[in-house]
Structures are given as structure tokens and as C-alpha cells.
Design a protein around this motif. Sequence first.
Motif: not given
Length: 302
Positions: A144-154, A156-158, A171-175, A179-182
Motif C-alpha cells: 500500500f502506498s499513501a503517496r499515490l493518493s493524488t494519482e488515485r483521484q486523477r 478516478a476523474e478520467k 494490493g489491498v485495492g485502493p485504485f 474507481l468503483a463509483s465511476r
Amino acid sequence: MTTEQWGVRIPTKKGEDMRQALLREGILDLTLKVLHDGDNLVFPVFEEREGISRYVFEDQPGRIALPRHELVGGIAIMQENDPAGADSILASRPSLHTVLFPESEISGEYRTREYTVLAGTATTLTEVNEHGHRYKVDLANAYFSARLSTERQRIAEKTGNNECVLDMFTGVGPFAIALASRAAFIVAADLNPRAVLLLIENIRKNKAGNILPVLADARRLRRILPWQFDRIIMNLPLAGTDFLPDAFPLIRPGGTIHFYSLVSREGEHIDRIRELGGIEVTERMVRSYSPGQWHAVYDIKV
């Protein structure tokens, strides 16, 4: 007094989300005041990234500088083995329960590392809250990488409403959960059984019923899965290039691959990507990683 430092400029309405993300990553310089620039805020940060500049900040009076650390839920990860500093970090935030020091680099096919507990509860298990999602994380047993939080949002918006997405190294599924709501449907795959167990728990926790968890080697996915995908996420920075030939047969024509890698020069993987069928390639620096090396993402149109 004033200090020149790297600064991240962001619209004021997004300021709190950015502040929280920078705190989690451990790169927000709390000894300096945030700049107010019209409708924007500028946050002082310790490291260089793409698109940021140098600014002059005012010192924050009375602010004691804590040792550098990254926040993952209720756990702080220090950069140095400093028990006294760990005690000061633990005392600085009531939400923290543990301070760790990594004894190894991330390695092995399961992408794990070893830790020493410097302060607090002897555990590597915690819960992370990120942009309205909750993730159970075990730092010693799953990536798990907390440093990719902004990337996950980027990403998701695409993502479009009708897209089918493959997260090849979930990993534990953050990406996948971001994206699941999109997306219409997401396959989230990993080789690590402990990571997939946490992924299943996180799917339930976030009520993300359109995610299919898969325990599998990424090299076998094209034999297992009957679909092609609109979007593929490849977050395996240390060895992702080995899997690029396995990703391209899984993407639909016109689809996008987001490929993350540690690089030491600009355009390091572009020739290989074009050989495999990438027709449009955009390279971005996510963050600096070490002297002469940075974490990059290649957005690839196929």
C-alpha cells in the motif's frame, strides 16, 4: 523570517484535500506558513515534483519540526531509526497508535518489507481514510502506498461510467475502490493471498460490489480473463516493464494503460511502449524517489 522552499499550488476549494494528502505522504513542511495567492493556496513541501515551483514562505512561529515521516492511517513510518523522534511523533497526534521504521526495501513477488516498532502498539495493521474511502492495510504483509493518493483521484476523474477496468497489481485495492463509483466493472488482481484477503474486506467495507477480486499472477491474466478492458492500471514500479507485453493484449483499441515505474532518465520506457503498440504516450513525474531517480507514470493510448 522567510525560507525558500518547494511549493504545491492548488485552488483554495481543493486545499483541505491536498493538505491531508501531503500530510499522509509526510512531505508537508509544517514549519512554514501556507501562502495565500488570490484564489489559490501554496503548500510548502520537502521534495520536488512535476509542475511545482520554488516559493518564499514565512516561518511558522513556535512550530517544532518533527522528524520526517509518512502517515498511513494510525501509523507513522520514519525515515530514520530514531526512538526519541518516534516518541515525539506519537505524542504529536492523538490519532496515531504506532511508529515504525522500515528495516528493508519493498521486495519480493508479494511487494512487502520488514519493520521495527519504534513507539506505540506493536502492529503493522491499520485503517486508512482517503477521499471518502476506507482501507484496511497491513504494511508488513501487503503493498500500500499513501503517496499515490493524488494519482488515485486523477485516474478516478478520467474514468467513464461504462468503462471496464483492470487493476493488475491491486494490493489491498485502493485504485480499484477509488474507481468503483465511476466504472461499470473492475477486475482487481494480485499474486499475494494476504493482499487479496484484505482487498475482499475492503470491497465489503466500501460496498464496492462491481469489483471482482482475483488471486493470480499477472502473466496469466490474459489466459484467465475473457474480457478486454477500457483502462488498465499497472502499479508495479520496480518490475512493471516485465509485464507490459502481458497488458497490451488485455486492452481494447483506444483504451488507456496507466503504467507506473521508477526511472532515471526522461523517456526511459517510451521506445518499448511504442514497440508494443502505444500510439500516444504521456510521461509525468509523480514524485522524486531518490537522487537521480523518480517515480513516473506513463499514460498510454493503445
